[in-house]
Design a protein around this motif. Structure first.
Motif, PDB file in Angstrom:
ATOM      1  N   ILE A  42       0.823  -1.219   0.000  1.00  0.00           N
ATOM      2  CA  ILE A  42       0.000   0.000   0.000  1.00  0.00           C
ATOM      3  C   ILE A  42       0.853   1.263   0.000  1.00  0.00           C
ATOM      4  N   GLY A  43       2.166   1.123  -0.217  1.00  0.00           N
ATOM      5  CA  GLY A  43       3.030   2.289  -0.344  1.00  0.00           C
ATOM      6  C   GLY A  43       3.493   2.888   0.954  1.00  0.00           C
ATOM      7  N   ALA A  44       3.184   2.234   2.089  1.00  0.00           N
ATOM      8  CA  ALA A  44       3.670   2.709   3.382  1.00  0.00           C
ATOM      9  C   ALA A  44       5.090   2.174   3.603  1.00  0.00           C
ATOM     10  N   PRO A 104      -2.497  -2.523  -4.973  1.00  0.00           N
ATOM     11  CA  PRO A 104      -1.157  -1.992  -4.682  1.00  0.00           C
ATOM     12  C   PRO A 104      -1.045  -0.514  -5.012  1.00  0.00           C
ATOM     13  N   ASP A 105      -0.208   0.170  -4.252  1.00  0.00           N
ATOM     14  CA  ASP A 105       0.043   1.580  -4.510  1.00  0.00           C
ATOM     15  C   ASP A 105       1.015   1.714  -5.674  1.00  0.00           C
ATOM     16  N   ALA A 106       0.800   2.705  -6.506  1.00  0.00           N
ATOM     17  CA  ALA A 106       1.650   2.927  -7.679  1.00  0.00           C
ATOM     18  C   ALA A 106       2.900   3.703  -7.274  1.00  0.00           C
ATOM     19  N   VAL A 107       3.860   2.997  -6.689  1.00  0.00           N
ATOM     20  CA  VAL A 107       5.109   3.608  -6.260  1.00  0.00           C
ATOM     21  C   VAL A 107       6.106   3.574  -7.414  1.00  0.00           C
ATOM     22  N   THR A 108       7.277   4.146  -7.180  1.00  0.00           N
ATOM     23  CA  THR A 108       8.396   3.997  -8.110  1.00  0.00           C
ATOM     24  C   THR A 108       9.501   3.225  -7.412  1.00  0.00           C
ATOM     25  N   VAL A 109      10.519   2.847  -8.173  1.00  0.00           N
ATOM     26  CA  VAL A 109      11.627   2.114  -7.572  1.00  0.00           C
ATOM     27  C   VAL A 109      12.384   2.969  -6.564  1.00  0.00           C
ATOM     28  N   ASP A 110      12.204   4.274  -6.595  1.00  0.00           N
ATOM     29  CA  ASP A 110      12.887   5.174  -5.669  1.00  0.00           C
ATOM     30  C   ASP A 110      12.038   5.552  -4.462  1.00  0.00           C
TER      31      ASP A 110
END
Length: 515
Positions: free
Chosen positions: A95-97, A156-162
């Motif tokens: 979830i991007g946390a 899922p949260d749309a994060v980036t590799v960074d």
């Protein structure tokens, strides 16, 4: 099913997958590699398939969202090594946390301090620790997820590799622990580095006595094996040498991870020969004493991998073996990292010269004493000073001489403690040893040796005399310990590293009291 790995890089993701999210990427690896139905974890008598683990991850992610946890929120994990830890960790990432594991064996005051440093929005705790925290706390049982969870809840949260994914605390050998952040892309770099050396196979059984609340253990039991389809044995209780050897035999472990002091205790056990059945035995966490390495090499040969890394880097950056084994060295730097050795002025030294070790690479987070976003990260061309004294020979092999802060000054001359400690540890009847400088009457400085003797050894008679005679015969005079103090145990932190500041405190107490 074949034991060879499916090349994940060649697999085609489905259109709705965001493979920048590490939790999604790991599930994608299992699906494309064909190991969803294989066992991911063994815990007690239970077996958990990859498919079951990822189903639990999705349900736990939905439950976290319903509790109001959002992208970049910190979630403190106060859990023992368990499937519950793995599921919660990956659900937080999904979830991007940001997942922040904490040492469950810490004192209550240290747990609350970790909560403050992490600036945690939620604590997921074992039931026994629930009352130790001030913030909002739930148990894994509270996160099983109600039956009416929607796909949106667990998406899922749309994060980036960074994007920051998790943070680990440093071991705090020289001061207060710091929080080191790592991103969703870092685990792929760990696999490129040490993962390529390990070459874990589908279904291969792994066991780590280093816990998952440390960077070393987190990579060993979660980040590395889940990318390769291996099976991990989890033991929530802290292991000792007898229980670890039992796990190796009962589960047919082929890849084992431990610290030098733990291996030393295993070697003293009557069933130490079980180590000889391993495909790989990895040792990290502190300098490996030469006598211990010699005994391990007799059992394992090139199957002993002496590796080195830090919490700031995330996992191993140096490795010795199995393709190139040079005893007592740390091997070579692993791609995608680079290294150099500098002098006190910050200038690179010539091959063979001793200096301070620096590492550059894509995963380095120097650490903060208070959590903040965005966390400080070094660029791939920046240099991180590890705190190790080292030399690199003319063919690129690295030799560590201990921590820079560990250097003792005797008569104005630097002494690397490991040189003296290795010699003493090789004496029959000595299990462990550490040396420290003592300022004596008249402001004269000399070394004192703290020694843990084997049971039954004549500590204050022949053994003390032998230590004195062996060191006098082998070392320059200022490196010879003036006296030997026998102790039941050396002061170590939870990763097994000697706490030299505690040794120095013992010396100060002795000076103020009896000397």
């Amino acid at each position: 099913m074949t034991d060879t790995l499916t090349p994940i890089s060649a697999a085609s993701p489905s259109a709705d997958e965001d493979l920048d999210n590490l939790a999604v990427w790991l599930e994608h690896c299992a699906r494309q590699g064909g190991w969803l139905e294989r066992t991911a974890y063994r815990q007690g008598t239970h077996r958990y398939a990859y498919a079951e683990v990822y189903d639990r991850v999705r349900r736990t992610a939905g439950a976290l969202r319903r509790l109001g946890i959002r992208r970049e929120d910190r979630v403190l994990l106060a859990l023992p090594d368990s499937v519950a830890f793995v599921v919660t960790f990956l659900a937080v990432l999904r979830i991007g946390a940001v997942a922040v594991p904490v040492n469950t064996f810490c004192h209550a005051d240290e747990l609350r301090s970790s909560e403050e440093v992490a600036e945690a929005s939620l604590i997921v705790s074992d039931e026994s620790l629930r009352e130790e925290f001030r913030g909002r706390t739930v148990t894994p049982g509270d996160l099983t997820g109600p039956s009416d969870l929607t796909d949106e809840d667990s998406a899922p949260d749309a994060v980036t590799v960074d994007t920051p994914a998790f943070a680990v605390f440093t071991s705090g050998t020289t001061g207060a622990p710091r929080l080191c952040f790592h991103t969703h892309g870092d685990a792929l770099h760990f696999d490129q580095a040490i993962g390529s050396v390990l070459s874990l196979r589908q279904g291969e059984i792994c066991y780590s006595v280093s816990r998952m609340y440390f960077a070393y253990g987190l990579g060993n039991s979660l980040l590395l094996p889940l990318q390769r389809g291996a099976t991990v044995v989890l033991t929530p209780q802290r292991a000792d040498e007898a229980s670890a050897l039992s796990v190796l035999q009962r589960h047919g472990v082929s890849v084992f991870y431990g610290q030098p002091s733990f291996y030393a205790r295993m070697l003293a056990h009557p069933q130490a020969e079980r180590l000889g059945y391993l495909r790989l035995a990895l040792v990290a966490g502190e300098t490996l004493p030469r006598p211990v390495e010699n005994r391990l090499r007799c059992l394992l040969g090139a199957r002993l991998l002496n590796i080195c890394g830090t919490s700031e880097i995330g996992h191993a950056v140096l490795a010795n073996g199995p393709d190139e084994v040079v005893p007592y060295s740390l091997g070579r730097v692993l791609p995608p990292y680079d290294l150099r050795v500098i002098d006190d002025a910050g200038e690179p030294v010539a091959a063979g010269q001793v200096g301070r070790l620096q590492i550059s690479g894509p995963t380095i987070g120097p650490g903060v004493t208070r959590g903040s976003l965005p966390p400080h990260r070094l660029g791939p061309d920046d240099w991180f000073t590890t705190g190790d004294a080292a030399r690199v020979d003319d063919i690129g092999l690295v030799w560590l001489l201990g921590r820079v802060d560990d250097i003792e000054i005797v008569g104005g001359t630097n002494v690397h403690p490991t040189e003296v400690e290795d010699l003493i540890t090789g004496i029959a009847g000595v299990r462990e040893a550490a040396v420290c400088a003592v300022r004596r009457a008249g402001d004269v400085t000399s070394l004192r040796a703290y020694v843990v003797a084997d049971p039954g050894a004549d500590r204050h008679g022949s053994l003390a005399k032998t230590i004195r005679s062996v060191t006098e015969a082998s070392l320059t005079r200022y490196k010879v310990p003036e006296d030997v103090e026998f102790v039941d145990a050396l002061p170590r932190n939870s990763t097994g590293k000697i706490l030299r500041r505690v040794l120095r405190g013992w010396n100060a107490e002795a000076l103020n009291g009896t000397e």
